[in-house]
Design an enzyme around this catalytic site. Structure first.
Site, PDB file in Angstrom:
ATOM      1  N   TYR A 143     -44.928 -67.769  -9.256  1.00  0.00           N
ATOM      2  CA  TYR A 143     -45.139 -66.343  -8.966  1.00  0.00           C
ATOM      3  C   TYR A 143     -45.977 -65.654 -10.041  1.00  0.00           C
ATOM      4  CZ  TYR A 143     -42.488 -66.519  -4.764  1.00  0.00           C
ATOM      5  OH  TYR A 143     -42.106 -66.837  -3.496  1.00  0.00           O
ATOM      6  N   ARG A 162     -49.371 -66.260  -9.075  1.00  0.00           N
ATOM      7  CA  ARG A 162     -49.787 -65.422  -7.942  1.00  0.00           C
ATOM      8  C   ARG A 162     -50.000 -63.968  -8.392  1.00  0.00           C
ATOM      9  NH1 ARG A 162     -46.164 -66.350  -2.812  1.00  0.00           N
ATOM     10  NH2 ARG A 162     -47.883 -65.247  -1.831  1.00  0.00           N
ATOM     11  N   ASN A 168     -47.969 -59.075   4.185  1.00  0.00           N
ATOM     12  CA  ASN A 168     -48.521 -59.463   2.884  1.00  0.00           C
ATOM     13  C   ASN A 168     -47.701 -58.882   1.739  1.00  0.00           C
ATOM     14  OD1 ASN A 168     -50.433 -60.759   4.312  1.00  0.00           O
ATOM     15  ND2 ASN A 168     -52.010 -59.198   4.056  1.00  0.00           N
ATOM     16  N   HIS A 228     -42.281 -58.266   4.255  1.00  0.00           N
ATOM     17  CA  HIS A 228     -41.823 -59.371   3.404  1.00  0.00           C
ATOM     18  C   HIS A 228     -41.725 -58.962   1.932  1.00  0.00           C
ATOM     19  CE1 HIS A 228     -43.334 -62.355   6.718  1.00  0.00           C
ATOM     20  NE2 HIS A 228     -42.239 -61.722   7.043  1.00  0.00           N
ATOM     21  N   CYS A 236     -33.375 -58.061 -10.458  1.00  0.00           N
ATOM     22  CA  CYS A 236     -32.504 -59.090 -11.026  1.00  0.00           C
ATOM     23  C   CYS A 236     -31.970 -59.998  -9.917  1.00  0.00           C
ATOM     24  CB  CYS A 236     -31.348 -58.410 -11.756  1.00  0.00           C
ATOM     25  SG  CYS A 236     -30.129 -59.579 -12.389  1.00  0.00           S
ATOM     26  N   CYS A 265     -27.648 -57.168 -17.052  1.00  0.00           N
ATOM     27  CA  CYS A 265     -26.717 -58.313 -17.040  1.00  0.00           C
ATOM     28  C   CYS A 265     -27.337 -59.602 -17.565  1.00  0.00           C
ATOM     29  CB  CYS A 265     -26.182 -58.532 -15.627  1.00  0.00           C
ATOM     30  SG  CYS A 265     -27.345 -59.379 -14.538  1.00  0.00           S
ATOM     31  N   ALA A 274     -61.311 -59.673   9.499  1.00  0.00           N
ATOM     32  CA  ALA A 274     -60.843 -58.327   9.174  1.00  0.00           C
ATOM     33  C   ALA A 274     -61.945 -57.496   8.523  1.00  0.00           C
ATOM     34  CB  ALA A 274     -59.633 -58.419   8.242  1.00  0.00           C
TER      35      ALA A 274
HETATM   36  N1  LIG Z   1     -51.876 -61.811   0.820  1.00  0.00           N
HETATM   37  C1  LIG Z   1     -50.565 -62.110   0.886  1.00  0.00           C
HETATM   38  O1  LIG Z   1     -49.719 -61.316   0.529  1.00  0.00           O
HETATM   39  C2  LIG Z   1     -50.139 -63.454   1.447  1.00  0.00           C
HETATM   40  C3  LIG Z   1     -50.903 -64.592   1.221  1.00  0.00           C
HETATM   41  C4  LIG Z   1     -50.425 -65.804   1.700  1.00  0.00           C
HETATM   42  C5  LIG Z   1     -49.230 -65.870   2.419  1.00  0.00           C
HETATM   43  N2  LIG Z   1     -48.505 -64.754   2.640  1.00  0.00           N
HETATM   44  C6  LIG Z   1     -47.253 -64.881   3.423  1.00  0.00           C
HETATM   45  O2  LIG Z   1     -47.409 -66.004   4.280  1.00  0.00           O
HETATM   46  C7  LIG Z   1     -46.700 -65.884   5.515  1.00  0.00           C
HETATM   47  C8  LIG Z   1     -47.615 -66.423   6.610  1.00  0.00           C
HETATM   48  O3  LIG Z   1     -47.791 -65.645   7.753  1.00  0.00           O
HETATM   49  P1  LIG Z   1     -49.164 -64.918   8.141  1.00  0.00           P
HETATM   50  O4  LIG Z   1     -49.206 -64.850   9.627  1.00  0.00           O
HETATM   51  O5  LIG Z   1     -49.273 -63.681   7.351  1.00  0.00           O
HETATM   52  O6  LIG Z   1     -50.314 -65.856   7.593  1.00  0.00           O
HETATM   53  P2  LIG Z   1     -50.803 -67.304   8.020  1.00  0.00           P
HETATM   54  O7  LIG Z   1     -51.369 -67.909   6.777  1.00  0.00           O
HETATM   55  O8  LIG Z   1     -49.787 -68.029   8.797  1.00  0.00           O
HETATM   56  O9  LIG Z   1     -51.991 -66.996   9.053  1.00  0.00           O
HETATM   57  C9  LIG Z   1     -53.174 -66.361   8.651  1.00  0.00           C
HETATM   58  C10 LIG Z   1     -53.939 -65.982   9.909  1.00  0.00           C
HETATM   59  O10 LIG Z   1     -55.085 -65.257   9.499  1.00  0.00           O
HETATM   60  C11 LIG Z   1     -56.205 -65.715  10.222  1.00  0.00           C
HETATM   61  N3  LIG Z   1     -57.359 -65.441   9.376  1.00  0.00           N
HETATM   62  C12 LIG Z   1     -57.877 -66.209   8.377  1.00  0.00           C
HETATM   63  N4  LIG Z   1     -58.905 -65.579   7.795  1.00  0.00           N
HETATM   64  C13 LIG Z   1     -59.025 -64.370   8.428  1.00  0.00           C
HETATM   65  C14 LIG Z   1     -59.873 -63.253   8.246  1.00  0.00           C
HETATM   66  N5  LIG Z   1     -60.827 -63.270   7.307  1.00  0.00           N
HETATM   67  N6  LIG Z   1     -59.712 -62.163   9.046  1.00  0.00           N
HETATM   68  C15 LIG Z   1     -58.747 -62.152   9.991  1.00  0.00           C
HETATM   69  N7  LIG Z   1     -57.909 -63.187  10.215  1.00  0.00           N
HETATM   70  C16 LIG Z   1     -58.046 -64.273   9.426  1.00  0.00           C
HETATM   71  C17 LIG Z   1     -55.942 -67.172  10.488  1.00  0.00           C
HETATM   72  O11 LIG Z   1     -56.676 -67.612  11.632  1.00  0.00           O
HETATM   73  C18 LIG Z   1     -54.435 -67.167  10.739  1.00  0.00           C
HETATM   74  O12 LIG Z   1     -54.148 -66.936  12.112  1.00  0.00           O
HETATM   75  C19 LIG Z   1     -46.306 -64.457   5.577  1.00  0.00           C
HETATM   76  O13 LIG Z   1     -44.933 -64.420   5.420  1.00  0.00           O
HETATM   77  C20 LIG Z   1     -46.951 -63.758   4.366  1.00  0.00           C
HETATM   78  O14 LIG Z   1     -46.010 -62.906   3.730  1.00  0.00           O
HETATM   79  C21 LIG Z   1     -48.926 -63.546   2.154  1.00  0.00           C
HETATM   80 ZN   LIG Z   2     -28.844 -57.934 -13.561  1.00  0.00          ZN
END
Ligand SMILES: NC(=O)c1ccc[n+]([C@@H]2O[C@H](COP(=O)([O-])OP(=O)(O)OC[C@H]3O[C@@H](n4cnc5c(N)ncnc54)[C@H](O)[C@@H]3O)[C@@H](O)[C@H]2O)c1
Ligand SMILES: [Zn+2]
Length: 266
Positions: free
Chosen positions: A80, A83, A114, A131, A139, A168, A249
């Site tokens: 983490y 990350r 995300n 999430h 903690c 704690c 996106a």
């Molecule tokens: N940025 C973050 O916070 C992050 C990063 C990685 C994973 N996660 C976690 O991973 C889990 C996975 O689920 P999910 O559905 O969010 O992700 P996922 O990784 O399962 O799916 C990602 C989706 O995004 C699409 N994609 C890839 N590039 C793209 C773009 N440029 N524009 C639009 N779409 C695009 C893919 O085709 C795919 O369908 C979640 O619980 C999430 O919290 C979060």
């Molecule tokens: Zn504590």
């Protein structure tokens, strides 16, 4: 060959398919469900691509659990911390900025899976984190929020002792929802309310494989709220969406938000 000077490095704005443009123009409230694909063009890897370098041999499914943290806090915290480090190096992309701009025209509510803060950094105000977020540290033992200092290494390390709770002395964990944990009720209720209460729901960059977030677009569908999927690839929701746009996106959302600017000039 054209002798015209290159005036800009920006890509040509792309045209929004007409049925999608109509939905965008007529929506006076918009909900958006976003997933990892939303942040991919900011350089935040999706979960499937997330493991590089030192972490390539670990499966996120085995690191992102309370059991893993209880057994090996130094290993999980090191992941983490890396990350968190990645987050310091990235910025909102054109898609995040477009949603924030859109939100200044009509109410736009975002429910994101995300754990980054790129929607907020772009300027969106109404953001529910289904999430949790990487930044809300707390903690592991007593649950109290942690506001102390955090050491973030500049290079990947495989073991790093987590900070300790100031009350704690329990180990500090990231404020995200791990596999097997409940979603924050308030954020999930907000997402459900968006799905049934807006004029248009966008489903952006989510694979639709992670429950219960994956049920949100279907809830909109059964409530008669039109849905548009923005994703370069097919997902389990694709067949159910009213409109599907195979774009990214950072390309599709600016083009959609720009339709509202055009309306102002009319
Ligand atoms: N940025 C973050 O916070 C992050 C990063 C990685 C994973 N996660 C976690 O991973 C889990 C996975 O689920 P999910 O559905 O969010 O992700 P996922 O990784 O399962 O799916 C990602 C989706 O995004 C699409 N994609 C890839 N590039 C793209 C773009 N440029 N524009 C639009 N779409 C695009 C893919 O085709 C795919 O369908 C979640 O619980 C999430 O919290 C979060
Ligand atoms: Zn504590």
């Amino acid at each position: 060959m054209s002798s015209e000077p290159a005036t800009t490095d920006l890509p040509e704005p792309i045209e929004v398919p007409e049925p999608i443009a109509e939905l965008v123009r007529s929506a006076s409230t918009v909900g958006v469900l976003t997933g990892a694909g939303m942040s991919a063009e900011s350089g935040v890897p999706t979960f499937r691509d997330a493991q590089t370098g030192l972490w390539a041999r670990y499966d996120p499914m085995t690191l992102a659990t309370p059991e893993a943290f209880a057994e090996q806090p130094d290993l999980v915290w090191a992941w983490y911390a890396w990350r968190l480090r990645l987050m310091q190096e990235v910025a909102p992309n054109a898609g995040h900025l477009a949603l924030a701009r859109w939100g200044r025209r009509v109410p736009v509510g975002i429910a994101t899976q995300n754990v980054d803060d790129l929607h907020e950094r772009a300027g969106s105000i109404d953001v529910a984190h289904l999430h949790g977020t990487l930044f809300d540290l707390r903690c592991f033992d007593c649950g109290r929020p942690y506001h102390g200092t955090v050491e973030i290494p500049t290079e990947q390390v495989e073991r790093l002792e987590p900070p300790h709770c100031q009350v704690c002395f329990g180990p500090v964990r990231p404020g995200i929802v791990w596999f097997g944990e409940m979603l924050p009720a308030e954020a999930f209720e907000r997402a459900q309310a968006l799905a049934v209460g807006v004029d248009l729901l966008l489903v952006v960059g989510t694979s639709g494989l992670v429950q219960p977030a994956a049920g949100i677009p279907l809830l909109a569908k059964t409530s008669g709220v039109p849905t548009i999927e923005l994703n370069p690839d097919e997902t389990p929701f694709s067949d159910h969406a009213d409109q599907v746009w195979r774009t990214t996106a950072a390309v599709g959302l600016p083009a959609m938000a720009a339709l509202l600017d055009d309306d102002d000039r009319d």
